[in-house]
Scaffold this motif. Structure first.
Motif, mmCIF file in Angstrom:
data_model
loop_
_atom_site.group_PDB
_atom_site.id
_atom_site.type_symbol
_atom_site.label_atom_id
_atom_site.label_comp_id
_atom_site.label_asym_id
_atom_site.label_seq_id
_atom_site.Cartn_x
_atom_site.Cartn_y
_atom_site.Cartn_z
ATOM 1 N N LEU A 1 0.825 -1.198 0.000
ATOM 2 C CA LEU A 1 0.000 0.000 0.000
ATOM 3 C C LEU A 1 0.865 1.256 0.000
ATOM 4 O O LEU A 1 0.555 2.240 -0.685
ATOM 5 C CB LEU A 1 -0.923 -0.010 1.217
ATOM 6 C CG LEU A 1 -1.832 1.225 1.395
ATOM 7 C CD1 LEU A 1 -2.719 1.420 0.164
ATOM 8 C CD2 LEU A 1 -2.677 1.088 2.656
ATOM 9 N N ASN A 2 1.950 1.216 0.764
ATOM 10 C CA ASN A 2 2.844 2.368 0.828
ATOM 11 C C ASN A 2 3.441 2.677 -0.539
ATOM 12 O O ASN A 2 3.531 3.841 -0.940
ATOM 13 C CB ASN A 2 3.956 2.109 1.842
ATOM 14 C CG ASN A 2 4.941 3.257 1.920
ATOM 15 O OD1 ASN A 2 4.630 4.345 2.400
ATOM 16 N ND2 ASN A 2 6.154 3.041 1.434
ATOM 17 N N MET A 3 3.858 1.644 -1.279
ATOM 18 C CA MET A 3 4.430 1.869 -2.608
ATOM 19 C C MET A 3 3.401 2.449 -3.566
ATOM 20 O O MET A 3 3.703 3.350 -4.358
ATOM 21 C CB MET A 3 4.990 0.553 -3.151
ATOM 22 C CG MET A 3 5.601 0.686 -4.542
ATOM 23 S SD MET A 3 6.879 1.961 -4.657
ATOM 24 C CE MET A 3 8.157 1.241 -3.633
ATOM 25 N N CYS A 4 2.174 1.931 -3.499
ATOM 26 C CA CYS A 4 1.107 2.474 -4.355
ATOM 27 C C CYS A 4 0.856 3.947 -4.041
ATOM 28 O O CYS A 4 0.678 4.767 -4.950
ATOM 29 C CB CYS A 4 -0.170 1.663 -4.168
ATOM 30 S SG CYS A 4 -0.090 -0.015 -4.822
ATOM 31 N N LEU A 5 0.840 4.289 -2.757
ATOM 32 C CA LEU A 5 0.612 5.678 -2.365
ATOM 33 C C LEU A 5 1.770 6.572 -2.813
ATOM 34 O O LEU A 5 1.548 7.712 -3.242
ATOM 35 C CB LEU A 5 0.435 5.772 -0.848
ATOM 36 C CG LEU A 5 -0.860 5.184 -0.282
ATOM 37 C CD1 LEU A 5 -0.840 5.217 1.241
ATOM 38 C CD2 LEU A 5 -2.081 5.943 -0.811
ATOM 39 N N GLN A 6 3.002 6.068 -2.745
ATOM 40 C CA GLN A 6 4.148 6.853 -3.180
ATOM 41 C C GLN A 6 4.108 7.104 -4.681
ATOM 42 O O GLN A 6 4.394 8.210 -5.151
ATOM 43 C CB GLN A 6 5.450 6.150 -2.801
ATOM 44 C CG GLN A 6 5.772 6.200 -1.325
ATOM 45 C CD GLN A 6 7.129 5.606 -1.009
ATOM 46 O OE1 GLN A 6 7.919 5.321 -1.915
ATOM 47 N NE2 GLN A 6 7.407 5.401 0.260
ATOM 48 N N LEU A 7 3.762 6.075 -5.437
ATOM 49 C CA LEU A 7 3.611 6.257 -6.882
ATOM 50 C C LEU A 7 2.534 7.285 -7.184
ATOM 51 O O LEU A 7 2.712 8.167 -8.031
ATOM 52 C CB LEU A 7 3.265 4.915 -7.541
ATOM 53 C CG LEU A 7 4.382 3.879 -7.631
ATOM 54 C CD1 LEU A 7 3.824 2.542 -8.088
ATOM 55 C CD2 LEU A 7 5.460 4.354 -8.589
ATOM 56 N N GLY A 8 1.420 7.154 -6.470
ATOM 57 C CA GLY A 8 0.333 8.104 -6.669
ATOM 58 C C GLY A 8 0.725 9.518 -6.281
ATOM 59 O O GLY A 8 0.288 10.486 -6.905
ATOM 60 N N ALA A 9 1.580 9.639 -5.255
ATOM 61 C CA ALA A 9 2.024 10.968 -4.828
ATOM 62 C C ALA A 9 2.860 11.646 -5.895
ATOM 63 O O ALA A 9 2.719 12.846 -6.153
ATOM 64 C CB ALA A 9 2.823 10.851 -3.527
ATOM 65 N N GLN B 1 -3.617 17.849 -0.644
ATOM 66 C CA GLN B 1 -2.818 17.964 0.575
ATOM 67 C C GLN B 1 -3.069 16.795 1.523
ATOM 68 O O GLN B 1 -2.133 16.269 2.145
ATOM 69 C CB GLN B 1 -3.132 19.297 1.267
ATOM 70 C CG GLN B 1 -2.822 20.527 0.428
ATOM 71 C CD GLN B 1 -1.357 20.638 0.065
ATOM 72 O OE1 GLN B 1 -0.483 20.198 0.820
ATOM 73 N NE2 GLN B 1 -1.067 21.240 -1.086
ATOM 74 N N ASN B 2 -4.321 16.393 1.624
ATOM 75 C CA ASN B 2 -4.651 15.261 2.494
ATOM 76 C C ASN B 2 -4.045 13.956 1.975
ATOM 77 O O ASN B 2 -3.639 13.087 2.763
ATOM 78 C CB ASN B 2 -6.165 15.110 2.624
ATOM 79 C CG ASN B 2 -6.795 16.237 3.431
ATOM 80 O OD1 ASN B 2 -6.118 16.895 4.231
ATOM 81 N ND2 ASN B 2 -8.077 16.475 3.222
ATOM 82 N N TYR B 3 -3.997 13.818 0.660
ATOM 83 C CA TYR B 3 -3.407 12.620 0.076
ATOM 84 C C TYR B 3 -1.917 12.542 0.396
ATOM 85 O O TYR B 3 -1.395 11.470 0.740
ATOM 86 C CB TYR B 3 -3.623 12.598 -1.438
ATOM 87 C CG TYR B 3 -3.022 11.382 -2.096
ATOM 88 C CD1 TYR B 3 -3.705 10.167 -2.112
ATOM 89 C CD2 TYR B 3 -1.770 11.433 -2.690
ATOM 90 C CE1 TYR B 3 -3.158 9.043 -2.698
ATOM 91 C CE2 TYR B 3 -1.203 10.312 -3.268
ATOM 92 C CZ TYR B 3 -1.908 9.124 -3.281
ATOM 93 O OH TYR B 3 -1.351 8.006 -3.856
ATOM 94 N N LEU B 4 -1.212 13.668 0.287
ATOM 95 C CA LEU B 4 0.200 13.690 0.637
ATOM 96 C C LEU B 4 0.403 13.356 2.114
ATOM 97 O O LEU B 4 1.346 12.637 2.480
ATOM 98 C CB LEU B 4 0.805 15.056 0.318
ATOM 99 C CG LEU B 4 0.825 15.477 -1.157
ATOM 100 C CD1 LEU B 4 1.520 16.821 -1.313
ATOM 101 C CD2 LEU B 4 1.496 14.418 -2.028
ATOM 102 N N MET B 5 -0.489 13.860 2.963
ATOM 103 C CA MET B 5 -0.413 13.553 4.387
ATOM 104 C C MET B 5 -0.610 12.052 4.631
ATOM 105 O O MET B 5 0.113 11.435 5.429
ATOM 106 C CB MET B 5 -1.474 14.347 5.150
ATOM 107 C CG MET B 5 -1.457 14.116 6.657
ATOM 108 S SD MET B 5 0.052 14.733 7.457
ATOM 109 C CE MET B 5 -0.208 16.519 7.263
ATOM 110 N N LEU B 6 -1.581 11.462 3.933
ATOM 111 C CA LEU B 6 -1.833 10.027 4.061
ATOM 112 C C LEU B 6 -0.618 9.216 3.616
ATOM 113 O O LEU B 6 -0.254 8.225 4.258
ATOM 114 C CB LEU B 6 -3.063 9.639 3.232
ATOM 115 C CG LEU B 6 -3.414 8.148 3.189
ATOM 116 C CD1 LEU B 6 -3.755 7.628 4.578
ATOM 117 C CD2 LEU B 6 -4.568 7.897 2.217
ATOM 118 N N THR B 7 0.018 9.637 2.532
ATOM 119 C CA THR B 7 1.216 8.953 2.038
ATOM 120 C C THR B 7 2.329 8.984 3.076
ATOM 121 O O THR B 7 3.011 7.975 3.321
ATOM 122 C CB THR B 7 1.708 9.602 0.731
ATOM 123 O OG1 THR B 7 0.665 9.563 -0.249
ATOM 124 C CG2 THR B 7 2.925 8.871 0.192
#
Length: 258
Positions: free
Chosen positions: A190-198, A217-223
Motif C-alpha cells: 500500500l505504501n508503494m502504491c501511495l508513493q507512486l500516486g504521490a 494535501q490530504n493525500y500527501l499527508m496520508l502517504t
C-alpha cells in the motif's frame, strides 16, 4: 511497482544472508519475513549456473534505468506533461517485465534480480527528489520517503553483517547469497502504491492547477503517515530477525584468537 517493486523484497534480498556454519537447515517465518539457513550445495552454487542476461525483462529494466534521469530532467525543466508521460511509460515497463518473468521462467536471471530494483529505486528516487526540488512536494514527505529507504538498506546490511562467517566486503555485498527474504506485507504494498500516486499527483498538480486542493494535501499527508507506519513495521521485523542470527559474528572472535 510489480516485479521487485517493493524495496523490502528486492533490495533487502540483495543485502541479507544467513550463515551455514553448522551445515544445518533452519527456517524461521513471521508475517513479513522468511529466513532460510542452509549449507551451500552444488545445486545452488552460482558458479555452476550460467546466467542468461539477454532477456526481455532485463531490456525493460535497463530502459527504466535510462528513462529515470530523463524523467528527472523533464521535471526540473518544468516539462511536467512530458515527465508525467515518461514516468507512466517507465512504470509500465516495470509491470511488464514482472509479468514476463513470472509467466516465463526462461526469462528470469540473476542480472534481472539486480537491475530491476535498481531501476525501481532510480525512478522513484530521482522523480521524488525532482518534484521536491521544483517545490511540488513538501520537504517532510521527501524525508519520509528517502529516509525510509535508507533505514531499510541499513537494516539489511546490519543483518548481513551479523550473519557473516568471515567478514569481507565481497561477502557483505554478495548478491548471490540472499538467503533471508523480507516479504512485503500489505503495508509495504500500500505504501508503494501511495508513493507512486504521490509522484503522479505532484506532476499533475501544475498541469490541472490543483496544488491548493485540500484533497491533494490530504493525500500527501496520508502517504507520509503510511510511510512511517510501514517503516515501524519493518523495523520490528528486522529486530526479530537480528535475534535469529548469532548475536556476535564468529569472525570477530576468531580474529581475537590470532
Amino acid at each position: 511497482m510489480i516485479r521487485g517493486c517493493i524495496l523490502q523484497r528486492q533490495l533487502s534480498s540483495v543485502f541479507l544472508a544467513a550463515h551455514s556454519r553448522a551445515k544445518l537447515r533452519f527456517r524461521y517465518t513471521s508475517k513479513y519475513l522468511t529466513c532460510r539457513h542452509a549449507s551451500n550445495s552444488s545445486n545452488t552454487d552460482p558458479a555452476n549456473v550460467k546466467d542468461n542476461i539477454y532477456t526481455i525483462p532485463n531490456a525493460l529494466s535497463l530502459s527504466r534505468i535510462i528513462l529515470s534521469p530523463i524523467v528527472a530532467y523533464s521535471i526540473v525543466n518544468g516539462q511536467h506533461s512530458a515527465a508525467l508521460a515518461l514516468f507512466g511509460i517507465a512504470g509500465f515497463t516495470d509491470f511488464l517485465d514482472g509479468q514476463i518473468a513470472r509467466r516465463y521462467p526462461s526469462q528470469r536471471s540473476l542480472l534481472g534480480s539486480i537491475i530491476d530494483p535498481i531501476g525501481d529505486k532510480m525512478l522513484m528516487g530521482l522523480s521524488t527528489a525532482s518534484v521536491w526540488y521544483t517545490g511540488l512536494m513538501p520537504s517532510w514527505l521527501l524525508c519520509i520517503i528517502l529516509g525510509r529507504d535508507i533505514i531499510l538498506l541499513s537494516g539489511g546490511l546490519a543483518v548481513k553483517y551479523q550473519s557473516l562467517d568471515k567478514f569481507s566486503f565481497k561477502g557483505l555485498f554478495n548478491v548471490t547469497d540472499g538467503t533471508i527474504e523480507v516479504k512485503p506485507g500489505w503495508h509495504g504494498k500500500l505504501n508503494m502504491c501511495l508513493q507512486l500516486g504521490a509522484v503522479v499527483a505532484c506532476l499533475s498538480a501544475p498541469i490541472w492547477s490543483f496544488q491548493d486542493s485540500p484533497y491533494f494535501q490530504n493525500y500527501l499527508m496520508l502517504t507520509g503517515l503510511m510511510g512511517v507506519y510501514s517503516l515501524i513495521q519493518y523495523i520490528l521485523t528486522f529486530r526479530n530477525v537480528m535475534g535469529k542470527v548469532r548475536s556476535r559474528p564468529t569472525w570477530m572472535d576468531e580474529s581475537k584468537k590470532t
